[in-house]
Design an enzyme around this catalytic site. Structure first.
Site, PDB file in Angstrom:
ATOM      1  N   ARG A 119       0.894  -1.417  -0.120  1.00 39.19           N
ATOM      2  CA  ARG A 119       0.004   0.215   0.133  1.00 39.19           C
ATOM      3  C   ARG A 119       0.998   1.243  -0.028  1.00 39.19           C
ATOM      4  O   ARG A 119       0.893   1.997   0.828  1.00 39.19           O
ATOM      5  CB  ARG A 119      -1.004  -0.324   1.021  1.00 39.19           C
ATOM      6  CG  ARG A 119      -2.086  -1.017   1.017  1.00 39.19           C
ATOM      7  CD  ARG A 119      -3.184  -1.139   1.832  1.00 39.19           C
ATOM      8  NE  ARG A 119      -4.482  -1.333   1.218  1.00 39.19           N
ATOM      9  CZ  ARG A 119      -5.268  -1.394   2.304  1.00 39.19           C
ATOM     10  NH1 ARG A 119      -5.264  -1.730   3.326  1.00 39.19           N
ATOM     11  NH2 ARG A 119      -6.641  -1.537   1.530  1.00 39.19           N
ATOM     12  N   GLN A 124      -1.205   2.408  -5.595  1.00 36.09           N
ATOM     13  CA  GLN A 124      -2.410   2.957  -5.147  1.00 36.09           C
ATOM     14  C   GLN A 124      -3.520   2.354  -6.365  1.00 36.09           C
ATOM     15  O   GLN A 124      -4.615   1.867  -5.973  1.00 36.09           O
ATOM     16  CB  GLN A 124      -2.795   4.295  -4.877  1.00 36.09           C
ATOM     17  CG  GLN A 124      -2.809   4.641  -3.421  1.00 36.09           C
ATOM     18  CD  GLN A 124      -2.968   6.100  -2.856  1.00 36.09           C
ATOM     19  OE1 GLN A 124      -2.847   6.861  -3.940  1.00 36.09           O
ATOM     20  NE2 GLN A 124      -2.732   6.378  -1.649  1.00 36.09           N
ATOM     21  N   ASP A 127      -4.582  -1.004  -5.926  1.00 36.00           N
ATOM     22  CA  ASP A 127      -4.858  -1.928  -4.623  1.00 36.00           C
ATOM     23  C   ASP A 127      -6.219  -2.279  -4.732  1.00 36.00           C
ATOM     24  O   ASP A 127      -7.292  -1.772  -4.502  1.00 36.00           O
ATOM     25  CB  ASP A 127      -5.024  -0.370  -3.704  1.00 36.00           C
ATOM     26  CG  ASP A 127      -5.224  -0.948  -2.236  1.00 36.00           C
ATOM     27  OD1 ASP A 127      -5.481  -1.971  -1.939  1.00 36.00           O
ATOM     28  OD2 ASP A 127      -4.845  -0.092  -1.513  1.00 36.00           O
ATOM     29  N   SER A 130      -8.634  -1.925  -1.349  1.00 34.21           N
ATOM     30  CA  SER A 130      -9.344  -0.710  -1.420  1.00 34.21           C
ATOM     31  C   SER A 130     -10.517  -0.670  -2.304  1.00 34.21           C
ATOM     32  O   SER A 130     -11.469  -0.141  -1.990  1.00 34.21           O
ATOM     33  CB  SER A 130      -8.292   0.436  -1.526  1.00 34.21           C
ATOM     34  OG  SER A 130      -7.323   0.581  -0.489  1.00 34.21           O
ATOM     35  N   TYR A 227      -2.115   0.125   9.797  1.00 37.64           N
ATOM     36  CA  TYR A 227      -3.153  -0.991  10.232  1.00 37.64           C
ATOM     37  C   TYR A 227      -3.410  -1.126  11.910  1.00 37.64           C
ATOM     38  O   TYR A 227      -2.457  -0.467  12.451  1.00 37.64           O
ATOM     39  CB  TYR A 227      -2.710  -2.196   9.942  1.00 37.64           C
ATOM     40  CG  TYR A 227      -2.743  -2.661   8.347  1.00 37.64           C
ATOM     41  CD1 TYR A 227      -3.999  -2.739   7.732  1.00 37.64           C
ATOM     42  CD2 TYR A 227      -1.522  -2.570   7.557  1.00 37.64           C
ATOM     43  CE1 TYR A 227      -4.241  -2.752   6.444  1.00 37.64           C
ATOM     44  CE2 TYR A 227      -1.924  -2.756   6.141  1.00 37.64           C
ATOM     45  CZ  TYR A 227      -3.062  -3.067   5.541  1.00 37.64           C
ATOM     46  OH  TYR A 227      -3.210  -3.263   4.303  1.00 37.64           O
TER      47      TYR A 227
HETATM   48  P1  NAD Z   1      -8.563  -3.227   7.616  1.00 35.15           P
HETATM   49  O1  NAD Z   1      -9.570  -3.748   6.526  1.00 35.15           O
HETATM   50  O2  NAD Z   1      -7.411  -3.981   7.947  1.00 35.15           O
HETATM   51  O3  NAD Z   1      -9.519  -3.031   9.031  1.00 35.15           O
HETATM   52  C1  NAD Z   1     -10.542  -2.305   8.869  1.00 35.15           C
HETATM   53  C2  NAD Z   1     -10.584  -1.408   9.985  1.00 35.15           C
HETATM   54  O4  NAD Z   1     -10.902  -1.922  11.444  1.00 35.15           O
HETATM   55  C3  NAD Z   1      -9.350  -0.611  10.377  1.00 35.15           C
HETATM   56  O5  NAD Z   1      -9.485   0.648  10.409  1.00 35.15           O
HETATM   57  C4  NAD Z   1      -8.929  -1.153  11.664  1.00 35.15           C
HETATM   58  O6  NAD Z   1      -8.157   0.066  12.519  1.00 35.15           O
HETATM   59  C5  NAD Z   1     -10.149  -1.303  12.262  1.00 35.15           C
HETATM   60  N1  NAD Z   1     -10.214  -2.166  13.594  1.00 35.15           N
HETATM   61  C6  NAD Z   1      -9.216  -3.348  14.033  1.00 35.15           C
HETATM   62  N2  NAD Z   1      -9.399  -3.718  15.090  1.00 35.15           N
HETATM   63  C7  NAD Z   1     -10.754  -2.959  15.860  1.00 35.15           C
HETATM   64  C8  NAD Z   1     -11.259  -3.004  16.864  1.00 35.15           C
HETATM   65  N3  NAD Z   1     -10.813  -3.922  17.936  1.00 35.15           N
HETATM   66  N4  NAD Z   1     -12.069  -2.137  17.012  1.00 35.15           N
HETATM   67  C9  NAD Z   1     -12.400  -1.155  16.076  1.00 35.15           C
HETATM   68  N5  NAD Z   1     -11.886  -1.079  14.887  1.00 35.15           N
HETATM   69  C10 NAD Z   1     -10.919  -1.990  14.642  1.00 35.15           C
HETATM   70  O7  NAD Z   1      -8.180  -1.786   7.215  1.00 35.15           O
HETATM   71  P2  NAD Z   1      -8.193  -1.043   5.760  1.00 35.15           P
HETATM   72  O8  NAD Z   1      -9.707  -0.632   5.471  1.00 35.15           O
HETATM   73  O9  NAD Z   1      -7.395  -1.889   4.925  1.00 35.15           O
HETATM   74  O10 NAD Z   1      -7.305   0.342   6.177  1.00 35.15           O
HETATM   75  C11 NAD Z   1      -6.174   0.205   7.058  1.00 35.15           C
HETATM   76  C12 NAD Z   1      -5.558   1.414   7.193  1.00 35.15           C
HETATM   77  O11 NAD Z   1      -4.729   1.462   5.550  1.00 35.15           O
HETATM   78  C13 NAD Z   1      -6.054   2.759   7.112  1.00 35.15           C
HETATM   79  O12 NAD Z   1      -5.321   3.589   7.710  1.00 35.15           O
HETATM   80  C14 NAD Z   1      -6.363   3.315   5.628  1.00 35.15           C
HETATM   81  O13 NAD Z   1      -6.343   4.462   5.446  1.00 35.15           O
HETATM   82  C15 NAD Z   1      -4.791   2.635   5.055  1.00 35.15           C
HETATM   83  N6  NAD Z   1      -4.884   2.458   3.710  1.00 35.15           N
HETATM   84  C16 NAD Z   1      -3.758   2.876   3.014  1.00 35.15           C
HETATM   85  C17 NAD Z   1      -3.719   3.075   1.683  1.00 35.15           C
HETATM   86  C18 NAD Z   1      -2.390   3.412   0.854  1.00 35.15           C
HETATM   87  O14 NAD Z   1      -1.751   4.301   1.239  1.00 35.15           O
HETATM   88  N7  NAD Z   1      -2.297   3.004  -0.260  1.00 35.15           N
HETATM   89  C19 NAD Z   1      -4.811   2.304   0.782  1.00 35.15           C
HETATM   90  C20 NAD Z   1      -5.656   1.670   1.614  1.00 35.15           C
HETATM   91  C21 NAD Z   1      -5.908   1.922   3.005  1.00 35.15           C
END
Ligand code: NAD
Length: 376
Positions: A119, A124, A127, A130, A227
C-alpha cells in the site's frame, strides 16, 4: 503477447477481470485479447461489447495465453488448461491455502496475488483491497437499509414525522469510511468507532461522531503500515463496556474491523445483540474472517429470537458486481502495465521490482513468496 480473460467458475462470483475499456487499453499495449464466452454477463457486459473493443470470444483462449486474468485463484481443473510459464493474476487468497499454492507451483505458472500489493503511493491504483472494500462498505449500508423496516432519513410528512435511523459503524478503514459516507447520504445519524487515532479525524470529516475508548493504548494502536494492532484484554473490556452502552440505542450497525493476518476481533456479543430493539439490523462485513459479531453466519441472514437481523453476506463487493469489476479491471490493467515493455510491446517483468516481489507467489515450479515457505 496473448492475454486471456477467463470466466469465473465459483458459484458466488459475478465479477470479471476485464471490461471493454481495459480490453481496448490492453490491445493498445500490443496484446491480443481473448475473452471466455459469457465471462462478463454477471457484471452486465455482453460478449459483443468485448468484441467491439477488439477481443475475440472463445473458450480456448486460455490454453495459449501468456497472461491469464481472473478474479479468483484458478482451481486445479482450470490450471490444467493454462500453459506452464504463463502469468496468472487474480485475488489468490493464499493464507491457509498452502495446498492450492502447491498446485499453482506444479502447474508451472507465475501466479500473482493482487491482494498482497504493497500500500504505497505508486501502487494505489492497483490496490484491490481498497477498490473492493470501498464498494463493500457502500453495499453493506444498502443491504442494511433493505433489511430495515423503517426509513433512514428523517421525513416530515402530512401524516407526521418519521425519525432518522441511527447507524453505528465499527472499524473506520476503507470499507467503514464508505459505510459512514453512504449512511450520511441516506440521511442516517451516524456514529463510528476505531482503535486507530487517525480514524477520529476521518470520521469527523465525513460528518459522523467518533465514539471510542481514547486511552494511552489507543494512542499507540496504529502500526507503521497504518493497520490496527491487536488490543489488550483490558482495552477490549473497556471497549466492550462502551459499545454495550452505545449499541442498544442504535438501529443499524455495520462492522468492518480486521487485523491483518489474524481472525477478526469479536466486538459484539450475543448479549449486546439482544439489547437492540426488534427490527434492528447488523451487517458483519468481517464474517469471512471469523466475524465481529457473535451469531453471524457466513452467507446467511439470521434473525435472533429478539428480532434482530444479523446479515453475513459473503463476497459483498461481488453483490455490486458491475462497479466492482470496473475498478478491479483497472487495478489489474495498472499492474499489468508494469510487466510490459511498452516500447517493444512485449511482456518483460522485472523480477526485482518491489511490486513483483510482494505479489509473486509461484514461479518455475516453486512457491517463491517468502511468506509461504515451508518451515524448517
Ligand atoms: P482493515 O480492513 O485491515 O481493517 C478495517 C478497520 O478495522 C481498520 O480501520 C482498523 O483500524 C479497524 N479495527 C481493527 N481492530 C478494531 C477494533 N478492535 N475495534 C475497532 N476497529 C478496529 O483496514 P483497511 O480498511 O485496509 O485500512 C487500514 C489502513 O490502511 C487505514 O489507515 C487506511 O487509510 C490505510 N490505507 C492506505 C492505503 C494506501 O496508502 N495506499 C490504501 C488503503 C488503506
Amino acid at each position: 503477447m496473448r492475454i486471456a480473460i477467463a470466466a469465473e467458475t465459483g458459484a458466488d462470483e459475478s465479477r470479471v477481470a476485464a471490461t471493454p475499456e481495459t480490453v481496448k487499453k490492453l490491445i493498445g499495449l500490443g496484446a491480443s485479447v481473448a475473452v471466455a464466452p459469457g465471462a462478463g454477463i454477471g457484471s452486465g457486459i455482453p460478449d459483443a461489447e468485448y468484441e467491439a473493443a477488439g477481443a475475440t470470444i472463445g473458450a480456448d483462449g486460455v490454453s495459449g495465453a501468456d497472461v491469464v486474468l481472473k478474479v479468483r485463484r484458478p482451481a486445479a481443473a482450470e490450471l490444467a488448461g493454462i500453459k506452464p510459464g504463463a502469468i496468472v493474476i487474480a485475488i489468490m487468497d493464499p493464507y491457509g491455502h498452502e495446498a492450492e499454492l502447491g498446485e499453482l507451483a506444479r502447474a508451472g505458472v507465475s501466479a500473482f496475488a493482487m491482494e498482497l500489493m504493497p500500500r504505497i503511493t505508486r501502487a494505489q491504483v492497483m490496490d484491490v483491497l481498497s477498490s473492493q472494500a470501498n464498494l463493500a462498505g457502500y453495499r453493506a449500508v444498502i443491504d442494511a437499509a433493505a433489511e430495515f423496516g423503517r426509513a433512514l432519513p428523517m421525513m416530515m410528512t402530512a401524516a407526521g414525522t418519521v425519525p432518522a435511523a441511527k447507524l453505528f459503524v465499527m472499524g473506520a478503514g476503507v470499507a467503514g469510511l464508505q459505510a459512514i459516507a453512504t449512511g450520511r447520504r441516506l440521511g442516517a445519524i451516524v456514529t463510528a468507532t476505531d482503535v486507530r487515532p487517525a480514524a477520529k479525524e476521518q470520521v469527523a470529516s465525513l460528518g459522523a461522531k467518533f465514539v471510542a475508548v481514547e486511552d494511552e493504548e489507543f494512542k499507540q494502536a496504529e502500526t507503521a503500515a497504518g493497520y490496527a494492532k491487536p488490543m489488550s484484554a483490558e482495552y477490549q473490556a473497556k471497549q466492550a463496556a462502551l459499545v454495550a452502552e452505545h449499541i442498544r440505542k442504535q438501529d443499524i450497525v455495520v462492522t468492518t474491523a480486521l487485523i491483518p493476518g489474524r481472525p477478526a476481533p469479536r466486538l459484539i456479543s450475543a448479549a449486546m445483540v439482544a439489547s437492540m430493539r426488534p427490527g434492528s439490523v447488523i451487517v458483519d462485513l468481517a464474517v469471512e474472517r471469523g466475524g465481529n459479531v457473535e451469531g453471524a453466519v457466513p452467507g446467511e441472514t439470521v434473525t435472533t429470537p429478539e428480532g434482530v437481523k444479523i446479515v453475513g453476506h459473503l463476497n459483498v463487493a461481488g453483490r455490486i458486481a458491475a462497479s466492482a469489476s470496473g475498478l478491479y479491471a483497472r487495478n489489474l490493467l495498472a499492474f499489468l502495465e508494469t510487466l510490459i515493455d511498452k516500447k517493444d510491446k512485449v511482456l518483460k517483468p522485472n523480477w526485482d521490482d518491489e511490486l513483483v516481489k510482494a505479489t509473486l507467489l509461484t514461479r518455475d515450479g516453486a512457491v517463491v513468496h517468502p511468506n509461504f515457505q515451508p518451515k524448517s
